[in-house]
Scaffold this motif. Structure first.
Motif, short mmCIF file in Angstrom:
data_model
loop_
_atom_site.label_atom_id
_atom_site.label_comp_id
_atom_site.label_asym_id
_atom_site.label_seq_id
_atom_site.Cartn_x
_atom_site.Cartn_y
_atom_site.Cartn_z
N ALA A 5 -7.31 5.26 -4.14
CA ALA A 5 -5.87 5.26 -3.89
C ALA A 5 -5.33 6.69 -3.83
O ALA A 5 -4.52 7.01 -2.95
CB ALA A 5 -5.15 4.47 -4.98
N LEU A 6 -5.80 7.53 -4.73
CA LEU A 6 -5.36 8.93 -4.71
C LEU A 6 -5.88 9.67 -3.48
O LEU A 6 -5.16 10.50 -2.91
CB LEU A 6 -5.81 9.64 -5.99
CG LEU A 6 -5.11 9.16 -7.27
CD1 LEU A 6 -5.74 9.83 -8.48
CD2 LEU A 6 -3.63 9.44 -7.20
N VAL A 7 -7.10 9.36 -3.06
CA VAL A 7 -7.65 9.99 -1.86
C VAL A 7 -6.81 9.62 -0.64
O VAL A 7 -6.45 10.49 0.17
CB VAL A 7 -9.12 9.57 -1.65
CG1 VAL A 7 -9.62 9.96 -0.26
CG2 VAL A 7 -10.00 10.19 -2.72
N ALA A 12 -2.61 10.88 3.37
CA ALA A 12 -1.29 10.61 3.93
C ALA A 12 -0.40 11.85 3.86
O ALA A 12 0.34 12.15 4.82
CB ALA A 12 -0.63 9.45 3.19
N LEU A 13 -0.45 12.57 2.75
CA LEU A 13 0.37 13.77 2.62
C LEU A 13 -0.05 14.85 3.62
O LEU A 13 0.80 15.48 4.26
CB LEU A 13 0.28 14.32 1.19
CG LEU A 13 0.96 13.46 0.12
CD1 LEU A 13 0.66 14.03 -1.26
CD2 LEU A 13 2.45 13.39 0.36
N VAL A 14 -1.34 15.03 3.79
CA VAL A 14 -1.83 16.03 4.75
C VAL A 14 -1.46 15.62 6.16
O VAL A 14 -1.03 16.45 6.97
CB VAL A 14 -3.36 16.21 4.59
CG1 VAL A 14 -3.93 17.05 5.72
CG2 VAL A 14 -3.68 16.83 3.24
N GLY A 26 -0.13 4.55 7.72
CA GLY A 26 -1.29 3.68 7.46
C GLY A 26 -1.97 4.04 6.15
O GLY A 26 -2.34 3.17 5.37
N ALA A 27 -2.15 5.33 5.92
CA ALA A 27 -2.81 5.78 4.69
C ALA A 27 -1.96 5.45 3.46
O ALA A 27 -2.49 5.09 2.41
CB ALA A 27 -3.10 7.27 4.76
N VAL A 28 -0.66 5.57 3.58
CA VAL A 28 0.22 5.23 2.47
C VAL A 28 0.14 3.73 2.18
O VAL A 28 0.10 3.32 1.01
CB VAL A 28 1.68 5.65 2.76
CG1 VAL A 28 2.65 5.01 1.77
CG2 VAL A 28 1.81 7.15 2.71
N GLY A 29 0.09 2.93 3.21
CA GLY A 29 -0.03 1.48 3.02
C GLY A 29 -1.32 1.11 2.30
O GLY A 29 -1.33 0.30 1.37
N LYS A 32 -1.08 2.17 -1.38
CA LYS A 32 -0.26 1.24 -2.17
C LYS A 32 -1.04 -0.01 -2.53
O LYS A 32 -0.99 -0.48 -3.66
CB LYS A 32 1.00 0.85 -1.39
CG LYS A 32 2.08 1.87 -1.38
CD LYS A 32 3.29 1.33 -0.62
CE LYS A 32 4.37 2.35 -0.49
NZ LYS A 32 5.53 1.82 0.25
N ILE A 33 -1.74 -0.56 -1.55
CA ILE A 33 -2.52 -1.78 -1.80
C ILE A 33 -3.59 -1.52 -2.86
O ILE A 33 -3.74 -2.30 -3.80
CB ILE A 33 -3.15 -2.29 -0.49
CG1 ILE A 33 -2.08 -2.82 0.45
CG2 ILE A 33 -4.20 -3.37 -0.77
CD1 ILE A 33 -2.56 -3.10 1.85
N LEU A 34 -4.32 -0.42 -2.72
CA LEU A 34 -5.37 -0.11 -3.68
C LEU A 34 -4.80 0.13 -5.07
O LEU A 34 -5.38 -0.27 -6.08
CB LEU A 34 -6.15 1.12 -3.23
CG LEU A 34 -7.09 0.91 -2.04
CD1 LEU A 34 -7.70 2.23 -1.61
CD2 LEU A 34 -8.17 -0.09 -2.39
#
Length: 53
Positions: A5-7, A12-14, A26-29, A32-34
């Motif tokens: 989740a942190l990865v 997403a931030l990058v 997509g990465a944020v979604g 969140k799920i993880l």
């Protein structure tokens, strides 16, 4: 699972910094799920350990 989740959050931030909005969303979604799956599994594990005592 929290590690993944942190990865995905870092990805997403990058991606957001470089202007890739779709990839960032997509990465944020996924992150969140993880994260929520991790929280649910942690609570279940805690409850099971209390019951087994």
């Amino acid at each position: 699972m929290l590690h993944y989740a942190l990865v995905f959050l870092v990805i997403a931030l990058v991606a957001a910094v470089f202007g890739f909005g779709g990839i960032a969303a997509g990465a944020v979604g996924i992150a969140k799920i993880l994260f929520f799956v991790f929280i649910i599994m942690a609570v279940i594990s805690f409850a099971v350990s209390l019951i087994k005592r």
